[in-house]
Design an enzyme around this catalytic site. Sequence first.
Site, PDB file in Angstrom:
ATOM      1  N   GLN A   1      37.418 -16.403 -50.561  1.00 33.24           N
ATOM      2  CA  GLN A   1      36.422 -17.357 -51.061  1.00 33.24           C
ATOM      3  C   GLN A   1      35.848 -18.211 -49.925  1.00 33.24           C
ATOM      4  O   GLN A   1      34.670 -18.555 -49.931  1.00 33.24           O
ATOM      5  CB  GLN A   1      37.072 -18.247 -52.118  1.00 33.24           C
ATOM      6  CG  GLN A   1      36.055 -19.004 -52.936  1.00 33.24           C
ATOM      7  CD  GLN A   1      36.734 -19.876 -53.978  1.00 33.24           C
ATOM      8  OE1 GLN A   1      37.581 -20.704 -53.661  1.00 33.24           O
ATOM      9  NE2 GLN A   1      36.386 -19.688 -55.220  1.00 33.24           N
TER      10      GLN A   1
ATOM     11  N   GLU B   1       2.144 -29.618 -36.478  1.00 36.87           N
ATOM     12  CA  GLU B   1       3.272 -28.976 -35.790  1.00 36.87           C
ATOM     13  C   GLU B   1       4.575 -29.177 -36.558  1.00 36.87           C
ATOM     14  O   GLU B   1       5.327 -28.241 -36.800  1.00 36.87           O
ATOM     15  CB  GLU B   1       3.390 -29.506 -34.362  1.00 36.87           C
ATOM     16  CG  GLU B   1       4.454 -28.757 -33.571  1.00 36.87           C
ATOM     17  CD  GLU B   1       4.523 -29.173 -32.116  1.00 36.87           C
ATOM     18  OE1 GLU B   1       3.517 -29.001 -31.408  1.00 36.87           O
ATOM     19  OE2 GLU B   1       5.578 -29.666 -31.685  1.00 36.87           O
TER      20      GLU B   1
ATOM     21  N   ARG C   1      34.097  -6.260 -41.891  1.00 35.21           N
ATOM     22  CA  ARG C   1      35.287  -6.668 -41.136  1.00 35.21           C
ATOM     23  C   ARG C   1      36.494  -6.751 -42.075  1.00 35.21           C
ATOM     24  O   ARG C   1      36.452  -7.492 -43.078  1.00 35.21           O
ATOM     25  CB  ARG C   1      35.019  -8.043 -40.490  1.00 35.21           C
ATOM     26  CG  ARG C   1      36.219  -8.725 -39.894  1.00 35.21           C
ATOM     27  CD  ARG C   1      36.600  -8.130 -38.588  1.00 35.21           C
ATOM     28  NE  ARG C   1      37.717  -8.852 -37.982  1.00 35.21           N
ATOM     29  CZ  ARG C   1      38.463  -8.344 -37.017  1.00 35.21           C
ATOM     30  NH1 ARG C   1      38.210  -7.133 -36.552  1.00 35.21           N
ATOM     31  NH2 ARG C   1      39.452  -9.044 -36.506  1.00 35.21           N
TER      32      ARG C   1
END
Length: 400
Positions: free
Chosen positions: A300, A263, A289
């Site tokens: 940056q 798991e 945007r």
Amino acid sequence: MTDNHNDTTGIDAQLLALAHAMTDLDHPVKVDMATWAREHLAQHDRVEADHESRFAEADWQRLADRGVMKMINGVDVGGSGADLATMLLTLEGLGHGCRDNGLNYALVSQMLSTQVALERFGTPDQHAQWLTPLMNGELFVGFGMTEPGAGSDAYSISTTAEPLPDGSYKINGHKAYITFGSRFDMALVFATTDPKLGRWGITAFLVPGDTEGVERGLNRAKMGMRTTPFGDMTFTNVIVPGSAVLGAPGSGAAIFNAVLEVERSYVFITQVGAMQRQLDDAIAFATGREQGGGPISSHQAIAHRVVSLKERHETARLFVYRAAMASAAGNNVSMASALAKIAACDAGIASAIDAASIHGARGYVSEYEVERDLRDAMGGLVYSGTSDIQRNIVARQLGL
Ligand SMILES: Cc1cc2nc3c(=O)[nH]c(=O)nc-3n(C[C@H](O)[C@H](O)[C@H](O)COP(=O)(O)OP(=O)(O)OC[C@H]3O[C@@H](n4cnc5c(N)ncnc54)[C@H](O)[C@@H]3O)c2cc1C
């Protein structure tokens, strides 16, 4: 999950397939699954489903119909016998394409725990009764080790299984924080036949959910992975026959250990896919945007955050595939699986914070589906053995 360690050709083929999977970010198996998941899963009301902690039952059946649950199991028990690389690429593609992280987590949790345990330790009758319907998506299972008083110290459980003279057992106890604990059809319950024996007294039982004395808890509200059903399981004077024992009496801790190692190696594979989706979304947003006369990606500060998403996605991915390679090569995987869990979990949380930051207010408001990733990622610190416990494992292996 084909796993033949005596067959050198098989091992080489598996390692080669995993190497291809590891280096090809656009592997066709992964891309096919992502495309299918994007078109068929989590199509509606995702924000509401999260808000209401609603499990996507129809999507679960779609996954079963596509044969995804069968991929972890071998052909001799009715599974598809997929090789490790194909299974991981499919689950990674699922995480990339399906925006319901809770559905994806519920799926990998069931496949990597109970389905592995049943195949490895179950009898043919138990395969027919439980594994076949699980692979077909026909029932749900709660894998119950944790208790209110036994979390990281898992073997201190107080759920008891009293052996009765006719070979049956009487189970009493309370399991807490269990995936599918609120809606299981079968409980895989770890109980002790003699608390004085510690881990050697623990036995695993397969208990039908409709047995008298079995109770499902309410679906517990939680921070993230809200669409994964989650709750407690209680057992009051529950009588099960000897044939309900999984493996041998007293082998419960060994079963738990073996399953948890699988798991924690792969449980983050859908999150790895989700991190690629997060990267795609962040690039689309940052280039679209505009503020101050240009796209925010020209700053940056934003570009570097996007690069960090890319770097963490690939790091998490490499650790999970590396654990798979260790397993395919027949090596001890306890270090590789613990590192895979630590690396993927930490990367998921850090990237979810950066993704939210890139989106500004839209990263904080639920309707844009960005903040949910952070809440979903936090659960990884806890399930499949907490990250602290994984660090203990690594420290021990380093001789500390
Ligand atoms: C989403 C989710 C799904 C889950 N699904 C299941 C499930 O299906 N089945 C199941 O049985 N359980 C499940 N669990 C429960 C999970 O396995 C336990 O929560 C986990 O083992 C930790 O136990 P605890 O919560 O009691 O914390 P505790 O063990 O009490 O730990 C509390 C804190 O102490 C730290 N700590 C404890 N011991 C040590 C130590 N020795 N060294 C260093 N730090 C330590 C922990 O890291 C943690 O930060 C699930 C949990 C979550 C959140």
